[in-house]
Design an enzyme around this catalytic site. Sequence first.
Site, PDB file in Angstrom:
ATOM      1  N   GLY A  90       0.687  -1.319  -0.084  1.00 17.39           N
ATOM      2  CA  GLY A  90      -0.047  -0.275   0.094  1.00 17.39           C
ATOM      3  C   GLY A  90       0.790   1.214  -0.171  1.00 17.39           C
ATOM      4  O   GLY A  90       2.038   1.286  -0.191  1.00 17.39           O
ATOM      5  N   GLY A 140       4.948   7.863   2.221  1.00 14.06           N
ATOM      6  CA  GLY A 140       5.672   7.080   1.472  1.00 14.06           C
ATOM      7  C   GLY A 140       5.119   5.777   1.253  1.00 14.06           C
ATOM      8  O   GLY A 140       3.730   5.493   1.412  1.00 14.06           O
ATOM      9  N   ASP A 199      -9.282  10.468  15.126  1.00 14.43           N
ATOM     10  CA  ASP A 199      -9.531   9.986  13.778  1.00 14.43           C
ATOM     11  C   ASP A 199     -10.053   8.378  13.866  1.00 14.43           C
ATOM     12  O   ASP A 199      -9.564   7.581  13.022  1.00 14.43           O
ATOM     13  CB  ASP A 199      -8.350   9.951  13.010  1.00 14.43           C
ATOM     14  CG  ASP A 199      -8.897   9.823  11.314  1.00 14.43           C
ATOM     15  OD1 ASP A 199     -10.055   9.862  10.801  1.00 14.43           O
ATOM     16  OD2 ASP A 199      -8.094   9.578  10.553  1.00 14.43           O
TER      17      ASP A 199
END
Length: 669
Positions: A313, A318, A431
């Site tokens: 992924g 990065g 989150d």
Amino acid sequence: MACTKPPSAPRNANFNINETALFLEWSPPSDMGGRKDLTYSVICKKCGSDPSQCELCGGGIRFIPRHTGLTNSSVTVLDFVAYANYTFEIEAMNGVSELSFSPKQFAAITVTTDQEAPSFIGMLRKDWASQNSIALSWKEPDYHNEVILDYEIKYFEKENEELTYSSTKSKAPSVIITGLKPATKYIFHIRIRTASGYRGYSPKFEFETGDETSDMAAEQGQILVITTAAVGGFTLLVILTLFFLITGRCQWYIKAKMNSEEKRQSQLQNGHLQFPGVKTYVDPDTYEDPSLAVHVFAKEIDPSRIRIERVIGAGEFGEVCSGRLRTPAKREIPVAIKTLKGGYMERQRKDFLREASIMGQFDHPNIIRLEGVVTKSRPVMIVVEYMENGSLDSFLRKHDGHFTVIQLVGMLRGIASGMKYLSDMGYVHRDLAARNILVNSNLVCKVSDFGLSRILEDDPEAAYTTTGGKIPIRWTAPEAIAYRKFSSASDAWSYGIVMWEVMSYGERPYWEMCNQDVILSIEEGYRLPAPMGCPASLHQLMLHCWHKERNLRPRFMDIVNFLDKLIRNPSSLHTMVEDILGIPESPGDVPEYPVFVSVTDWLDSIKMGQYATNFLVAGFTSLDLVSRMSIDDIRRTGIALIGHQRRIVSSIQTLRIQIMHIQEKGFHV
């Protein structure tokens, strides 16, 4: 009236198999025979190398919920044998099927279980028993092809005849089962799990818990041991005290004084008062040089011990790769590796390592574990434990409808336990969402993505707020959206959204509504309706998490305790929201919605326009009729995909609330 007839064969039969279960799914027949009382039956046959040599599977195979009289177009198969060929014949039936002399029509599907499984447990031994506990042990089977990962022990009261049972796991060939009834006979059997999957259960073994007399004998033995130890310990303490008083009283006093001073200084380290036995989260930004925090909380790893295997992924800074990490004990473990792309600025490097500084402070089974960092060479890396099933939202969408309610509650309990740990440490996530929960091969859910607890910049779910910055609107509490007041209470709101995501198998909260409409709807009191198949008790917990007053939302400790009660009493999960007459209460008024002129308009608004013909053919030609539809009515329209059924049910519940709201104002629908 025309005569009715048996239905044709089911269509599009397919399967999905994992370590523990086989999932069969199919589409309804093209010809219903002119009737609506459709059910399904599944016949299992075990075949040899020659397809003509098949025999019925017998009692070794289990079907969940059952193999006959199915109303859903899916079934779960358990306890199948490794290296075997199974043929499943799926037949659709209605009220006249038994009266027909025509050959039965069915869909057949062949499944090969090609995974290898370990041997049976042959003998189970009871080591001891008390009123409420039994200690069991067994001999590890001779099995050399694969490593045994763990043992699953299933047990139930003999009188219940397996109507209700419990299970636990053990990595060693022994276990202590607690929470049992006194003087009661229990049935136990065990199965083994390797990387390839489960073997069938061992023969059943019967053991009985002790009564009061057995516990009294055990207590007397313990009292004797404790008394002996106390006398010996007291004698040793007297000798040591005399020794120190005679030989080193002054030196001992000076050293104690120095230790006391050092302890007081350590409690004030970095300006954070630390109390004994209480671990508190330390914000890396409070360090004079935040880049030094990573060396305080994270372990530096020699890059030669890391082997990167493949890219899985892309992260914010990065690539994210899977690989292996060689431990000091020369053992390799699977890990996920976050890398910092080249050409970074120093601010990006600090932000990247900030997540490691946060993760390194946590140690909990439901929080993603940090293995270490690489900062002294390039690329800079963060190494964490590898979670085989990836993010929770995509995992649930991939396995839509494949889990029992109690399994989903177990996942939610794990997430709540991790959040309770963070809350106790004084950490606010900001989150919390299903996309930021990771799932391992044992379905253990772990909270992750602590780097995004700061202001979100690149999250596609985020939107700008009036106070500046970006936050994920659909998961965020109203006070955090309006005033950026983040707290454990706002995390509790987000947890309620995660509950909704889990029970809807990864459905997008608020569906296709734009972020601004979500904000306005919540302000006016709208709350998400219960997903299809959601127990009423869970939806009530969601509504509590979405209370407008943050002080009235449950704490994570309360949530964990509540879910524990549900798990201990599974019968409380049997009442579904759609089974309750009337409309579920919402903590406020319902906002105005666009007026739907026709069923087609309504279906188009929820992105289900392809089913307009299904509704009209089934006779649901008005919104009034649609609002009265049950789950069985929806299935009879021929909608086979469980995810689509679930979305339509949720929208019908919203439609009912809207109709009720209009009627309360004195208008006709």
